[in-house]
Motif scaffolding. Structure first.
Motif, PDB file in Angstrom:
ATOM      1  N   ARG A 396      34.222  43.442  35.741  1.00 22.08           N
ATOM      2  CA  ARG A 396      34.497  42.245  36.534  1.00 22.08           C
ATOM      3  C   ARG A 396      33.815  42.376  37.897  1.00 22.08           C
ATOM      4  O   ARG A 396      33.674  43.474  38.449  1.00 22.08           O
ATOM      5  CB  ARG A 396      36.004  42.058  36.733  1.00 22.08           C
ATOM      6  N   GLU A 397      33.454  41.204  38.440  1.00 29.16           N
ATOM      7  CA  GLU A 397      32.831  41.205  39.754  1.00 29.16           C
ATOM      8  C   GLU A 397      33.894  41.354  40.834  1.00 29.16           C
ATOM      9  O   GLU A 397      35.040  40.896  40.679  1.00 29.16           O
ATOM     10  CB  GLU A 397      32.032  39.922  39.962  1.00 29.16           C
ATOM     11  N   SER A 399      34.070  39.929  43.786  1.00 31.64           N
ATOM     12  CA  SER A 399      34.509  38.679  44.430  1.00 31.64           C
ATOM     13  C   SER A 399      35.671  38.057  43.687  1.00 31.64           C
ATOM     14  O   SER A 399      36.620  37.540  44.309  1.00 31.64           O
ATOM     15  CB  SER A 399      33.329  37.709  44.511  1.00 31.64           C
ATOM     16  N   THR A 445      25.097  44.445  41.891  1.00 33.99           N
ATOM     17  CA  THR A 445      24.511  43.414  41.027  1.00 33.99           C
ATOM     18  C   THR A 445      23.267  42.778  41.638  1.00 33.99           C
ATOM     19  O   THR A 445      22.567  42.034  40.962  1.00 33.99           O
ATOM     20  CB  THR A 445      25.552  42.322  40.752  1.00 33.99           C
ATOM     21  N   ARG A 447      23.436  40.604  44.125  1.00 30.29           N
ATOM     22  CA  ARG A 447      23.881  39.422  44.857  1.00 30.29           C
ATOM     23  C   ARG A 447      24.759  39.856  46.038  1.00 30.29           C
ATOM     24  O   ARG A 447      25.099  41.017  46.180  1.00 30.29           O
ATOM     25  CB  ARG A 447      24.643  38.468  43.926  1.00 30.29           C
ATOM     26  N   GLU A 458      27.546  42.299  46.253  1.00 26.14           N
ATOM     27  CA  GLU A 458      28.433  42.057  45.131  1.00 26.14           C
ATOM     28  C   GLU A 458      28.425  43.287  44.227  1.00 26.14           C
ATOM     29  O   GLU A 458      27.362  43.859  43.939  1.00 26.14           O
ATOM     30  CB  GLU A 458      27.950  40.830  44.342  1.00 26.14           C
ATOM     31  N   LEU A 460      29.881  45.203  40.563  1.00 29.26           N
ATOM     32  CA  LEU A 460      30.432  45.054  39.223  1.00 29.26           C
ATOM     33  C   LEU A 460      31.282  46.276  38.944  1.00 29.26           C
ATOM     34  O   LEU A 460      30.799  47.415  38.975  1.00 29.26           O
ATOM     35  CB  LEU A 460      29.315  44.937  38.182  1.00 29.26           C
TER      36      LEU A 460
END
Length: 492
Positions: A396-397, A399, A445, A447, A458, A460
């Motif tokens: 899961r990310e 954010s 990731t 981002r 970001e 993961l």
């Protein structure tokens, strides 16, 4: 005989300079004429003196350095300045207690007995000026060395020097007149030093100076002398100025201009002398009031040299023993100090050190206050964070996890963010050694996260299983792990 021996004694320190210059290890001083440098130094100090101040140390060295350089032009300027400083220190007699010179001479008393006497004198001295700075001053003996006399009546010598100067100017002998003018200026300085010494003695003790008869007569005669010198010097100055303006010879004009400067300096010094003479009475009255109401001295100082040593040396041994015993008995005190000897020093060094308990004493038990619980995250926060970060099959990310945690509790979102940052490039070896089965792993990731609270890359997040299997060697011992594939093979 006495006057001639004292005159020779005043020049002895200058001759000693040339006798001792070969002992200098920092310069080859054979080329320097130290007595000439010393006379040049005394000359510069005498000209720079006035009532309020004297000559500055550094300025005198800088003024004499060109004269030193003329004697050895091939040497560096630093050596010239150091030679000038060495001569100045020797004229001050630096390194001695009283910074004075002493020469022994003899004289016959009225009975025809030959007695040896000591002549103490100084050439240059250091005195404090009215501004608090320390200046150089030339003594009467130094000025006598310059003009080739000793103990001459200053006022008579001043009149004679200016009459000689006037005669030389009127006859056109300006080269000799310059020498006479310089000697007249030296006498002017010497006369001012005499009066300054009396005023300084008054400031120390008004009883040491006779202000009832001697000083008033001295002041009156000095004022008459200054008035007469003003008239004579002004007339001489007019004659020199006329001779300078009328002559066509360049050398004569230059000598006349030098005489104008010298006589003008004499007039300036007489002006200062007149101002001091007029204020001398006020100085006496002010010092009399100050010393009268200052009270008696709390402790009288003893002059060991003048009051004890000199009288004792003139007495026979039997007569001198009693006052010496009385002085040393009183000076030593009731209990003489213990002199340190080698046996006592060794015993002090070999003495065992005292026990620490006797030195420190009883140590009190400190009263410790209970520490406050400063943990920000509670056990419930850690439990909820473990639930959110338990990601066995899918990643899961960050954010999304932060948004879900913020809905429950803002502190929970902060804890999740901290654990996610800690999971980036984790310490796999520490997790293996601690026996953990799974661990949180985060990767970037590419981002970024841009929220009101958090910002940055970001991540993961996923949970990785830690393999506890290890290879074994043929003899049954554990085989070492391969460092090259440790992280990829341990994490699945």
């Amino acid at each position: 005989m006495t006057r001639r021996m004292k005159a020779l004694a005043c020049t002895a320190p200058l001759h000693d300079l040339d006798a001792r210059k070969g002992m200098l290890d920092w310069v080859d001083a054979g080329v320097y004429q130290m007595a000439e440098i010393a006379l040049h130094m005394i000359d510069k100090v005498t000209i720079a003196m006035d009532f309020d101040s004297g000559a500055d140390h550094e300025r005198m060295i800088n003024k004499v350095t060109p004269f030193v350089a003329a004697q050895a032009p091939g040497r560096p300027n630093t050596e010239h300045a150091r030679v000038a400083g060495w001569v100045l220190d020797n004229l001050l007699n630096v390194g001695t207690v009283d910074r004075g010179f002493r020469r022994v001479y003899g004289e016959l008393d009225e009975g025809g007995t030959y007695r040896r006497r000591a002549f103490d004198f100084k050439l240059l001295v250091e005195r404090a000026g009215t501004d608090g700075q320390v200046y150089l001053r030339a003594t009467d003996e130094a000025i006598n060395v310059l003009v080739g006399a000793l103990d001459t009546d200053v006022e008579s010598a001043q009149v004679a020097a200016e009459l000689k100067l006037e005669h030389l100017i009127s006859s056109g002998r300006l080269a000799e007149a310059k020498l006479a003018a310089e000697q007249a200026r030296y006498r002017t300085v010497q006369f001012g030093e005499t009066l300054r010494g009396r005023l300084d003695a008054t400031r120390r003790d008004v009883r040491a100076v006779d202000w009832e008869r001697e000083i008033p007569e001295l002041l009156d005669s000095a004022l008459r002398h200054v008035e007469a010198r003003f008239r004579a010097e002004s007339a001489i100055l007019r004659d020199i100025t006329a001779a300078r303006d009328d002559t066509e010879d360049g050398e004569q004009k230059r000598r006349a201009a030098e005489l104008v400067d010298i006589v003008g300096d004499c007039i300036r010094r007489h002006t200062q002398l007149q101002a001091r003479l007029q204020s001398a009475g006020a100085v006496f009255r002010a010092e009399q009031d100050r010393q009268q109401f200052s009270g008696p001295a709390k402790r009288a100082a003893i002059d060991l040299y003048g009051q004890l040593l000199t009288p004792i040396l003139e007495q026979p041994v039997g007569t001198a023993a009693r006052p010496l015993e009385a002085y040393f008995r009183a000076a030593a005190g009731i209990r003489p100090p213990t002199a340190t000897s080698l046996p006592s020093l060794v015993s002090l060094l070999l003495r065992p050190a005292p026990e620490r308990a006797k030195v420190v004493g009883e140590i009190p038990e400190p009263q410790l206050a209970p520490s406050e619980d400063s943990e920000r995250f509670s056990e419930e926060h850690w439990r909820m964070a473990d639930e959110l970060l338990d990601l066995p099959e899918v990643g899961r990310e960050l954010s999304g996890l932060l948004a879900e945690a913020a809905e429950r509790d803002p502190d929970l979102a902060r804890l999740v963010a901290l654990r996610a940052v800690h999971a980036y490039s984790p310490e796999v070896g520490a997790a293996v050694r601690s026996g953990q089965g799974r661990m949180l792993v985060a990767v970037a990731t590419g981002r970024t996260i841009e929220t009101e609270v958090y910002g940055g890359d970001e991540l993961l997040l996923t949970s990785a299983e830690i393999s506890s299997e290890t290879g074994t060697a043929e003899d049954g011992t554990a085989a070492p792990a391969d460092d090259g594939a440790s992280q990829e093979e341990v994490l699945r």
